[in-house]
Motif scaffolding. Structure first.
Motif: not given
Length: 337
Positions: A104-109, A293-302, A304-306, A309-313
């Protein structure tokens, strides 16, 4: 301290030994002061209570119970295990929240960098052509122009808003609003609520198992969950228990505690095993937090990347839309009558 006291080392000597080897020099100074007080004849609980910034009321209460009952080494061992589990769970929750916060912070930057440096260059290019710009591009250029021309004002306004928000969040009403908002977050809200309930149930179980009187336990427990909604709920529960209500009935009336915690508390009161029921409830919620937490760890990364990518796109699409209009205008100019 539990290991040293259990091995028969005198309390003052144990405290001074920990103070000498402790990496936190501020805490080492406090431990030396505690050792001095104990050497003068004060109890360990009384000496610890003089330093509320280092030792909270829950810890002091447990130590006091251990000294009164003659089971200080056992109480310290149980408290150490409790604190280690609480720290492990806290680190798991923080790890689950750290990555999306970073994205989130990186997207704002990235957005700020494009608004300040990339978009103004395109604005200069588009200004040379007499072609109407699509509204997404006009909006993007207007925002970029407003920020670049009033950068100092924007920074000062952002700082002012941040300070006002921070100060408001420190008030009781602000903390209540923030905690309600956090609990209502999609995906992360249930995790935050379960984490707070886990701390509440395990701490209350520890206090009741040590023999702490229930009203005092509810008093020192209040800040433990770190959630203003639950703090107010515990205040209402304590008030109702003072008036003669059972703990489980008071929890039901408060309306902020999950049904399972209330039912397990009622079972514990009926069977005389409240501490065991609370610990089992804490174990249950801790398992749910770990699974989440284990479920979020596998879900959050993709996800967050989407999002990144959507913000920049979206910004790039809005930026390059006029290119198609310019190409069409040039063809009309070349092929028209």
């Amino acid at each position: 301290l539990s290991t040293m006291v259990g091995a028969g080392l005198p309390l003052v000597r144990a405290l001074r030994s920990i103070a000498r080897d402790h990496e936190d020099r501020h805490l080492a100074v406090i431990l030396e002061a505690v050792a001095d007080d104990v050497q003068k004849g004060d109890t360990l609980a009384t000496s610890l209570a003089r330093h509320p910034g280092a030792f909270d009321e829950v810890f002091v209460s447990l130590v006091n119970t251990g000294e009164v009952s003659g089971t200080l080494d056992q109480i310290l061992e149980q408290t150490a295990t409790y604190l280690e589990r609480a720290e492990e769970l806290r680190l798991k929750v923080e790890a689950a929240l750290r990555y999306p916060t970073f994205v989130l912070v990186f997207s704002m930057l990235v957005m700020l960098g494009m608004l300040l440096w990339v978009i103004p260059r395109f604005s200069d290019i588009y200004a040379r052509f007499k072609v109407p710009l699509p509204w997404p591009t006009q909006l993007l250029l207007t925002v970029s122009q407003a920020i670049t021309q009033h950068l100092l004002v924007a920074v000062l306004a952002a700082v002012a808003v941040g300070l006002v928000t921070w100060n408001a969040a420190r008030t009781d009403a602000g903390r209540l609003w923030v905690d309600r908002a956090k609990s209502g977050l999609p995906i992360f809200g249930p995790l935050i609520r379960m984490y707070a309930i886990t701390k509440l149930a395990r701490t209350l179980g520890m206090l009741t198992a040590s023999g702490t009187q229930i009203l005092y336990a509810l008093k020192v427990l209040r800040p433990v969950p770190g959630n203003r909604v639950l703090e107010l709920g515990l205040e209402r529960v304590r008030s109702r228990v003072e008036q003669g209500s059972s703990l489980s009935h008071a929890m039901t009336e408060a309306g902020v505690f999950p049904e399972m915690l209330v039912q397990m508390t009622a079972t514990g009161e009926e069977t005389g095993q409240l501490d065991n029921m609370l610990k089992r409830t804490a174990d249950f919620y801790e398992q749910r937090v770990s699974a989440a937490v284990q479920g979020l760890s596998s879900l959050v990364e993709p996800v967050a990347i989407v999002i990144l990518g959507a913000v920049v796109g979206i910004m790039l699409i809005a930026l390059y839309l006029p290119v198609f209009s310019l190409g069409q205008a040039m063809r009309q100019g070349l092929l028209g009558p």
